[in-house]
Design a protein around this motif. Structure first.
Motif, PDB file in Angstrom:
ATOM      1  N   THR A   1       0.810  -1.225   0.000  1.00 43.24           N
ATOM      2  CA  THR A   1       0.000   0.000   0.000  1.00 43.24           C
ATOM      3  C   THR A   1       0.842   1.272   0.000  1.00 43.24           C
ATOM      4  O   THR A   1       0.399   2.303  -0.499  1.00 43.24           O
ATOM      5  N   HIS A   2       2.040   1.217   0.580  1.00 45.36           N
ATOM      6  CA  HIS A   2       2.908   2.399   0.648  1.00 45.36           C
ATOM      7  C   HIS A   2       4.322   2.007   0.233  1.00 45.36           C
ATOM      8  O   HIS A   2       5.224   1.844   1.062  1.00 45.36           O
ATOM      9  N   PRO A   3       4.540   1.801  -1.063  1.00 46.90           N
ATOM     10  CA  PRO A   3       5.870   1.371  -1.526  1.00 46.90           C
ATOM     11  C   PRO A   3       6.975   2.377  -1.198  1.00 46.90           C
ATOM     12  O   PRO A   3       8.123   1.983  -0.995  1.00 46.90           O
ATOM     13  N   THR A   4       6.635   3.651  -1.149  1.00 48.68           N
ATOM     14  CA  THR A   4       7.656   4.647  -0.821  1.00 48.68           C
ATOM     15  C   THR A   4       8.167   4.456   0.603  1.00 48.68           C
ATOM     16  O   THR A   4       9.384   4.519   0.867  1.00 48.68           O
ATOM     17  N   GLU A   5       7.222   4.218   1.531  1.00 46.45           N
ATOM     18  CA  GLU A   5       7.615   3.969   2.913  1.00 46.45           C
ATOM     19  C   GLU A   5       8.419   2.678   3.030  1.00 46.45           C
ATOM     20  O   GLU A   5       9.395   2.600   3.799  1.00 46.45           O
ATOM     21  N   ALA A   6       8.049   1.677   2.280  1.00 49.56           N
ATOM     22  CA  ALA A   6       8.778   0.414   2.307  1.00 49.56           C
ATOM     23  C   ALA A   6      10.194   0.601   1.779  1.00 49.56           C
ATOM     24  O   ALA A   6      11.163   0.033   2.322  1.00 49.56           O
ATOM     25  N   GLN A   7      10.315   1.406   0.712  1.00 49.01           N
ATOM     26  CA  GLN A   7      11.639   1.661   0.159  1.00 49.01           C
ATOM     27  C   GLN A   7      12.513   2.405   1.156  1.00 49.01           C
ATOM     28  O   GLN A   7      13.708   2.112   1.304  1.00 49.01           O
ATOM     29  N   ALA A   8      11.948   3.337   1.894  1.00 45.21           N
ATOM     30  CA  ALA A   8      12.702   4.069   2.908  1.00 45.21           C
ATOM     31  C   ALA A   8      13.169   3.125   4.016  1.00 45.21           C
ATOM     32  O   ALA A   8      14.300   3.217   4.515  1.00 45.21           O
ATOM     33  N   ALA A   9      12.299   2.192   4.419  1.00 45.60           N
ATOM     34  CA  ALA A   9      12.680   1.225   5.453  1.00 45.60           C
ATOM     35  C   ALA A   9      13.813   0.330   4.978  1.00 45.60           C
ATOM     36  O   ALA A   9      14.742   0.011   5.733  1.00 45.60           O
ATOM     37  N   LEU A  10      13.781  -0.068   3.709  1.00 41.67           N
ATOM     38  CA  LEU A  10      14.855  -0.899   3.164  1.00 41.67           C
ATOM     39  C   LEU A  10      16.180  -0.132   3.115  1.00 41.67           C
ATOM     40  O   LEU A  10      17.249  -0.720   3.323  1.00 41.67           O
ATOM     41  N   ARG A  11      16.114   1.163   2.842  1.00 48.94           N
ATOM     42  CA  ARG A  11      17.348   1.970   2.857  1.00 48.94           C
ATOM     43  C   ARG A  11      17.950   2.013   4.260  1.00 48.94           C
ATOM     44  O   ARG A  11      19.167   1.956   4.434  1.00 48.94           O
ATOM     45  N   VAL A  12      17.075   2.119   5.271  1.00 43.81           N
ATOM     46  CA  VAL A  12      17.567   2.102   6.657  1.00 43.81           C
ATOM     47  C   VAL A  12      18.224   0.757   6.974  1.00 43.81           C
ATOM     48  O   VAL A  12      19.288   0.689   7.605  1.00 43.81           O
ATOM     49  N   ILE A  13      17.584  -0.326   6.502  1.00 41.13           N
ATOM     50  CA  ILE A  13      18.153  -1.658   6.726  1.00 41.13           C
ATOM     51  C   ILE A  13      19.527  -1.766   6.075  1.00 41.13           C
ATOM     52  O   ILE A  13      20.482  -2.282   6.670  1.00 41.13           O
ATOM     53  N   GLU A  14      19.645  -1.276   4.859  1.00 46.27           N
ATOM     54  CA  GLU A  14      20.932  -1.333   4.163  1.00 46.27           C
ATOM     55  C   GLU A  14      21.997  -0.542   4.912  1.00 46.27           C
ATOM     56  O   GLU A  14      23.112  -1.030   5.139  1.00 46.27           O
TER      57      GLU A  14
ATOM     58  N   THR B   1      22.048   0.436   8.101  1.00 42.63           N
ATOM     59  CA  THR B   1      22.341  -0.139   9.420  1.00 42.63           C
ATOM     60  C   THR B   1      23.188  -1.386   9.306  1.00 42.63           C
ATOM     61  O   THR B   1      24.131  -1.593  10.080  1.00 42.63           O
ATOM     62  N   SER B   2      22.877  -2.246   8.351  1.00 50.95           N
ATOM     63  CA  SER B   2      23.642  -3.491   8.200  1.00 50.95           C
ATOM     64  C   SER B   2      25.076  -3.199   7.773  1.00 50.95           C
ATOM     65  O   SER B   2      26.010  -3.863   8.240  1.00 50.95           O
ATOM     66  N   ARG B   3      25.271  -2.207   6.912  1.00 47.83           N
ATOM     67  CA  ARG B   3      26.639  -1.844   6.511  1.00 47.83           C
ATOM     68  C   ARG B   3      27.450  -1.353   7.705  1.00 47.83           C
ATOM     69  O   ARG B   3      28.612  -1.737   7.895  1.00 47.83           O
ATOM     70  N   THR B   4      26.831  -0.509   8.510  1.00 49.19           N
ATOM     71  CA  THR B   4      27.532   0.014   9.692  1.00 49.19           C
ATOM     72  C   THR B   4      27.863  -1.108  10.673  1.00 49.19           C
ATOM     73  O   THR B   4      28.965  -1.164  11.233  1.00 49.19           O
TER      74      THR B   4
ATOM     75  N   GLU C   1      31.609  -2.327  12.038  1.00 51.94           N
ATOM     76  CA  GLU C   1      32.010  -2.420  13.446  1.00 51.94           C
ATOM     77  C   GLU C   1      32.405  -3.843  13.815  1.00 51.94           C
ATOM     78  O   GLU C   1      33.367  -4.053  14.569  1.00 51.94           O
ATOM     79  N   MET C   2      31.682  -4.839  13.291  1.00 47.96           N
ATOM     80  CA  MET C   2      32.041  -6.216  13.595  1.00 47.96           C
ATOM     81  C   MET C   2      33.399  -6.571  12.997  1.00 47.96           C
ATOM     82  O   MET C   2      34.186  -7.287  13.616  1.00 47.96           O
ATOM     83  N   ARG C   3      33.685  -6.074  11.810  1.00 47.84           N
ATOM     84  CA  ARG C   3      34.997  -6.331  11.208  1.00 47.84           C
ATOM     85  C   ARG C   3      36.094  -5.720  12.067  1.00 47.84           C
ATOM     86  O   ARG C   3      37.157  -6.318  12.270  1.00 47.84           O
ATOM     87  N   GLN C   4      35.842  -4.529  12.608  1.00 48.78           N
ATOM     88  CA  GLN C   4      36.824  -3.883  13.464  1.00 48.78           C
ATOM     89  C   GLN C   4      37.060  -4.687  14.748  1.00 48.78           C
ATOM     90  O   GLN C   4      38.195  -4.890  15.169  1.00 48.78           O
ATOM     91  N   LEU C   5      35.980  -5.175  15.373  1.00 51.41           N
ATOM     92  CA  LEU C   5      36.116  -5.944  16.611  1.00 51.41           C
ATOM     93  C   LEU C   5      36.801  -7.280  16.371  1.00 51.41           C
ATOM     94  O   LEU C   5      37.697  -7.684  17.117  1.00 51.41           O
TER      95      LEU C   5
END
Length: 393
Positions: A206-219, A221-224, A228-232
């Motif tokens: 129903t709200h693909p724009t909102e879903a796309q924004a959530a996926l960008r946050v996931i991307e 956050t997972s990169r960050t 950090e895990m690689r550093q530890l």
């Protein structure tokens, strides 16, 4: 740390050689002159007693047996004038290298003291038994040498055991530190990713724009989190060449955490004062404590309102994270503007479910610096985390 220079094995052997020469210089002339046997017998006997002591560290047992046998022969021939000094000198490394002696050091020490005391009080026998006193006093010297070697060995063993235990504690503490860091990174990132993935799943039709924004946050956050895990994990191979690590996070990274929490539905007010020059360890602890507390808000209370305060004043860092709890009747769909009648994802556990490894980890970080920590539900609703870290021990 003990910075006293230690002698090498060759230097110790050289000192033993000097001791053997000193023994011959002090005792040999009087023994040869006052002996009742020809010099052709007395001189070899004294050399047999004194010379092998120079290599007592190389062959402890053979040297002692040789010196002891020569001492007994010299005593019987009337050549020996000292109470088995060379034999006691040769016995010391034997005692030092014996792991399980038949006679405990306390027993031999008591025997040595008793012999020396009785001999000094009563005196050596005279008359037809003048050599008996030398033998008795020699037994005291031998017992004393044995006791000294055993005591030094026990002390060295205890020091080695203490060093091994300290090294093991250091390894354990490092493993716990890395585990705690990984927990903080994974718990925060996965909480944000879980919330955003649930949001994207429920509004993608129903709200693909909102879903796309959530996926960008996931991307993002997972990169960050992976960085950090690689550093530890890189700490475990820190000796590898060409490996560079980013600076450890601190209070300056809190706005990024706030932004991610806001994307997950938590309204955050951040107040930072005087955090620019915190020491590295405390700065990292501040970051991790706020990260874990904010993760709990996202996991257990979103959508909610949260206040974060980090203030450096009066020689300590004050950290306070409070939220007003889950707002009753507000679903995830309503928060993002979706249809309220649409099925929404399951709610997270209530505030009472927050006690776990996260709070334990925060408490451990605070106790490392001798600070104080409190966490629990608020009377007016919601949850509060409060920590105080002293800047000086």
């Amino acid at each position: 740390m003990d910075r006293t220079p230690r002698l090498s094995r060759h230097q110790w052997i050289a000192l033993d050689g000097l001791a053997a020469i000193a023994y011959l210089v002090v005792f040999a002339p009087g023994a040869v002159i006052g002996a009742d046997v020809p010099a052709g017998v007395a001189v070899p006997l004294m050399l047999l007693i004194g010379a092998p002591a120079a290599v007592r560290r190389l062959w402890p047992v053979p040297v002692f047996l040789l010196v002891f046998a020569g001492s007994v022969a010299a005593l019987a021939a009337g050549v020996l004038t000292d109470p088995f000094v060379a034999a006691a000198f040769a016995l010391y490394p034997v005692a030092l290298g014996t792991r399980r002696p038949r006679l405990p050091a306390k027993v031999t020490g008591a025997v040595a003291v008793a012999i020396l005391v009785v001999t000094s009080v009563v005196g050596t026998p005279h008359g037809i038994w003048p050599r008996l006193g030398t033998a008795v006093l020699g037994a005291g010297f031998l017992a004393g040498a044995w006791t000294g070697g055993q005591l030094v060995r026990a002390r060295r063993s205890e020091a080695a055991r203490a060093a091994a235990e300290q090294a093991q504690r250091a390894v354990t503490e490092e493993r716990l530190r890395i585990a705690r860091e990984l927990h903080d990174v994974v718990a925060h990132s996965m909480s944000v990713i879980t919330v955003q993935a649930g949001t994207a799943n429920h509004v993608i039709g129903t709200h693909p724009t909102e879903a796309q924004a959530a996926l960008r946050v996931i991307e993002s956050t997972s990169r960050t989190a992976l960085t950090e895990m690689r550093q530890l994990l890189g700490v475990l191979r820190s000796g590898a060449e060409g490996v560079e690590f980013a600076p450890l996070p601190g209070p300056s990274g809190l706005p990024t955490l706030v932004r991610r929490a806001e994307e997950a539905g938590v309204r955050v007010e951040l107040d930072l004062r005087g955090t620019e020059s915190l020491p590295g360890g405390i700065a990292l602890s501040v970051y991790r404590i706020v990260q874990e507390a904010l993760t709990n808000v996202v996991r257990h209370a979103a959508p909610a309102r949260c206040e974060i305060s980090v203030i450096v004043k009066g020689g300590q860092v004050s950290i306070d994270v409070t939220d007003d709890g889950r707002r009753a009747g507000v679903s995830a769909a309503e928060r993002i503007g979706a249809d309220p009648n649409e099925q929404t994802r399951p709610r997270m556990p209530p505030d009472g479910g927050r006690v776990g490894h996260g709070l334990i980890g925060m408490r451990e970080r605070v106790l490392v610096y001798g600070g104080s920590f409190r966490a629990g539900p608020r009377p007016e609703g919601g949850f509060a985390v409060s920590a105080r870290l002293p800047l000086t021990p």
